[in-house]
Motif scaffolding. Structure first.
Motif, PDB file in Angstrom:
ATOM      1  N   UNK A 199       0.829  -1.199   0.000  1.00  0.00           N
ATOM      2  CA  UNK A 199       0.000   0.000   0.000  1.00  0.00           C
ATOM      3  C   UNK A 199       0.867   1.254   0.000  1.00  0.00           C
ATOM      4  N   UNK A 200       1.874   1.276   0.882  1.00  0.00           N
ATOM      5  CA  UNK A 200       2.745   2.449   0.979  1.00  0.00           C
ATOM      6  C   UNK A 200       3.473   2.736  -0.318  1.00  0.00           C
ATOM      7  N   UNK A 213      -2.505  13.294  -0.364  1.00  0.00           N
ATOM      8  CA  UNK A 213      -3.265  12.046  -0.273  1.00  0.00           C
ATOM      9  C   UNK A 213      -3.900  11.906   1.108  1.00  0.00           C
ATOM     10  N   UNK A 214      -5.166  11.525   1.121  1.00  0.00           N
ATOM     11  CA  UNK A 214      -5.842  11.189   2.372  1.00  0.00           C
ATOM     12  C   UNK A 214      -6.483   9.815   2.198  1.00  0.00           C
ATOM     13  N   UNK A 215      -6.276   8.933   3.186  1.00  0.00           N
ATOM     14  CA  UNK A 215      -6.802   7.565   3.141  1.00  0.00           C
ATOM     15  C   UNK A 215      -7.921   7.420   4.161  1.00  0.00           C
ATOM     16  N   UNK A 216      -9.123   7.111   3.673  1.00  0.00           N
ATOM     17  CA  UNK A 216     -10.242   6.776   4.547  1.00  0.00           C
ATOM     18  C   UNK A 216     -10.319   5.256   4.606  1.00  0.00           C
ATOM     19  N   UNK A 217      -9.916   4.715   5.743  1.00  0.00           N
ATOM     20  CA  UNK A 217      -9.810   3.272   5.945  1.00  0.00           C
ATOM     21  C   UNK A 217     -11.155   2.740   6.447  1.00  0.00           C
ATOM     22  N   UNK A 218     -11.921   2.115   5.554  1.00  0.00           N
ATOM     23  CA  UNK A 218     -13.283   1.684   5.860  1.00  0.00           C
ATOM     24  C   UNK A 218     -13.270   0.281   6.462  1.00  0.00           C
ATOM     25  N   UNK A 219     -13.734   0.176   7.693  1.00  0.00           N
ATOM     26  CA  UNK A 219     -13.815  -1.112   8.375  1.00  0.00           C
ATOM     27  C   UNK A 219     -15.223  -1.313   8.933  1.00  0.00           C
ATOM     28  N   UNK A 220     -15.752  -2.511   8.725  1.00  0.00           N
ATOM     29  CA  UNK A 220     -17.054  -2.828   9.315  1.00  0.00           C
ATOM     30  C   UNK A 220     -16.892  -2.947  10.824  1.00  0.00           C
ATOM     31  N   UNK A 221     -17.942  -2.588  11.538  1.00  0.00           N
ATOM     32  CA  UNK A 221     -17.881  -2.637  13.006  1.00  0.00           C
ATOM     33  C   UNK A 221     -17.568  -4.048  13.494  1.00  0.00           C
ATOM     34  N   UNK A 222     -18.069  -5.065  12.789  1.00  0.00           N
ATOM     35  CA  UNK A 222     -17.776  -6.451  13.169  1.00  0.00           C
ATOM     36  C   UNK A 222     -16.281  -6.733  13.117  1.00  0.00           C
ATOM     37  N   UNK A 223     -15.597  -6.183  12.112  1.00  0.00           N
ATOM     38  CA  UNK A 223     -14.167  -6.419  11.949  1.00  0.00           C
ATOM     39  C   UNK A 223     -13.358  -5.751  13.052  1.00  0.00           C
ATOM     40  N   UNK A 265      -0.389   0.044   9.150  1.00  0.00           N
ATOM     41  CA  UNK A 265      -0.968   0.892   8.105  1.00  0.00           C
ATOM     42  C   UNK A 265      -0.742   2.367   8.437  1.00  0.00           C
ATOM     43  N   UNK A 266      -0.992   2.742   9.682  1.00  0.00           N
ATOM     44  CA  UNK A 266      -0.803   4.140  10.091  1.00  0.00           C
ATOM     45  C   UNK A 266       0.656   4.550   9.960  1.00  0.00           C
ATOM     46  N   UNK A 268       2.934   3.278   7.887  1.00  0.00           N
ATOM     47  CA  UNK A 268       3.267   3.384   6.461  1.00  0.00           C
ATOM     48  C   UNK A 268       2.735   4.699   5.888  1.00  0.00           C
ATOM     49  N   UNK A 269       1.494   5.036   6.223  1.00  0.00           N
ATOM     50  CA  UNK A 269       0.904   6.279   5.728  1.00  0.00           C
ATOM     51  C   UNK A 269       1.654   7.491   6.288  1.00  0.00           C
ATOM     52  N   UNK A 270       1.941   7.454   7.569  1.00  0.00           N
ATOM     53  CA  UNK A 270       2.643   8.570   8.197  1.00  0.00           C
ATOM     54  C   UNK A 270       4.007   8.801   7.582  1.00  0.00           C
ATOM     55  N   UNK A 271       4.718   7.716   7.273  1.00  0.00           N
ATOM     56  CA  UNK A 271       6.056   7.840   6.691  1.00  0.00           C
ATOM     57  C   UNK A 271       6.015   8.482   5.314  1.00  0.00           C
ATOM     58  N   UNK A 272       4.878   8.341   4.619  1.00  0.00           N
ATOM     59  CA  UNK A 272       4.734   8.910   3.276  1.00  0.00           C
ATOM     60  C   UNK A 272       4.067  10.284   3.297  1.00  0.00           C
ATOM     61  N   UNK A 273       3.771  10.795   4.495  1.00  0.00           N
ATOM     62  CA  UNK A 273       3.106  12.097   4.587  1.00  0.00           C
ATOM     63  C   UNK A 273       1.651  12.028   4.181  1.00  0.00           C
ATOM     64  N   UNK A 274       1.014  10.896   4.485  1.00  0.00           N
ATOM     65  CA  UNK A 274      -0.375  10.672   4.106  1.00  0.00           C
ATOM     66  C   UNK A 274      -1.242  10.602   5.357  1.00  0.00           C
ATOM     67  N   UNK A 275      -2.371  11.292   5.347  1.00  0.00           N
ATOM     68  CA  UNK A 275      -3.310  11.236   6.468  1.00  0.00           C
ATOM     69  C   UNK A 275      -4.104   9.934   6.403  1.00  0.00           C
ATOM     70  N   UNK A 276      -4.212   9.248   7.535  1.00  0.00           N
ATOM     71  CA  UNK A 276      -4.974   8.010   7.633  1.00  0.00           C
ATOM     72  C   UNK A 276      -6.137   8.231   8.591  1.00  0.00           C
TER      73      UNK A 276
END
Length: 304
Positions: A199-200, A213-223, A265-266, A268-276
């Motif tokens: 991903x990174x 880049x902004x990443x909206x990480x969609x997770x179901x509540x069950x997950x 994931x956070x 990897x995103x942080x290292x690339x200057x991406x908001x998670x």
């Protein structure tokens, strides 16, 4: 007669009762703006330009009280419109996004409503927005436009999309990044069911071309909570696998694994200057718009 409260159109359970995506998106935006008690343009789509002396009838909210404290005179802050933003919405259409269909609220439904709401908000601000639906390939692309009718095409494609195939961003994002010539913003909606390092590297293709880049990480509540109690048969959506197990015996190790994954994931995103931004499908969509607008304000300063 008792006063009846208005429905909360930022609440996923309320939105579940509405079938049309265009109606959902506009209600979400209207509900968000009403909740903010101000126009979404304030502080995001306009930029401070200069002062002028206060005149009777001017909006008192625009008085610069710091200047008044130093000069004992009232001055109004004037603003000017910023140049339009070019934004690309990337929505995951892989099979794993179908989770939750049985209960009426899949991850894809939530992601599509969130993306549609951002698109409607951008249209109101006269910004240019495009759409990419992807799985292990680019399934659909709508070029950027700020034309009022363009939003209908975006909402139509989101409403008609059927999640299929596996999640893979390496090839699709490489191809897409080479197509996006002018600098802008990339907004990703996905459950990110892939290796964080992959991903990174894939998102870095956009960052190398100076996109925000902004990443909206969609997770179901069950997950996120793993609320299962009785013996349960789990079936893979993107792999041919089944597991019949007693969930309570797995809960602790499962939640620990999810926590490790989220931290990777956070990182990897942080290292690339991406908001998670984590999106729980049981939570209000107001947080999506607030996060987007906050990131937009920050990115606009960088893009100038």
């Amino acid at each position: 007669m008792p006063e009846t409260s208005k429905p909360d159109y930022l609440d996923p359970e309320t939105l579940d009762k509405i079938k049309r995506l265009d109606v959902k998106a506009r209600l979400v935006v209207e509900g968000f703006v009403t909740g903010q008690h101000r126009s979404p343009h304030n502080g995001f789509a306009i930029e401070f330009a200069a002062h002028r002396e206060y005149a009777p009838g001017d909006d008192l909210r625009h008085i610069d009280w710091k200047v008044w404290s130093k000069t004992d005179r009232l001055y109004i802050k004037e603003y000017e419109e910023e140049t339009n933003l070019k934004c690309h919405l990337l929505v995951d259409c892989s099979k794993s996004m179908r989770y939750g269909e049985a209960t009426g609220r899949s991850k894809f439904d939530y992601a599509a409503t969130a993306a549609a709401s951002v698109a409607v908000l951008m249209q109101q601000q006269a910004d240019s927005v495009g759409l990419v639906l992807f799985s292990n390939q680019i399934d659909k692309t709508l070029r950027n436009s700020s034309h009022p009718s363009h939003i209908k095409a975006i909402l139509h494609e989101l409403e008609q999309a059927e999640p299929e195939n596996k999640t893979d961003v390496s090839d699709p994002f490489m191809a897409l990044a080479s197509q996006l010539s002018s600098r802008g913003m990339v907004v990703l909606f996905s459950d990110l069911f892939l290796d964080p390092e992959e991903l990174g590297k894939s998102l870095q293709q956009f960052r190398l071309r100076r996109h925000e880049v902004i990443v909206f990480h969609v997770m179901h509540h069950d997950e996120l909570e793993f609320p299962f109690e009785d013996n349960t048969l789990f079936r893979g959506l993107e792999v041919e696998a089944e597991l019949h197990t007693e969930p309570r015996a797995l809960r602790k190790s499962y939640l620990e694994a999810v926590d490790r994954y989220m931290k990777r994931v956070k990182k990897v995103c942080g290292a690339a200057g991406i908001d998670h931004v984590l999106l729980d499908t049981s939570k209000s969509l107001g947080g999506v718009l607030a996060s987007y607008l906050n990131f937009r304000a920050k990115s606009r300063r960088k893009l100038r």
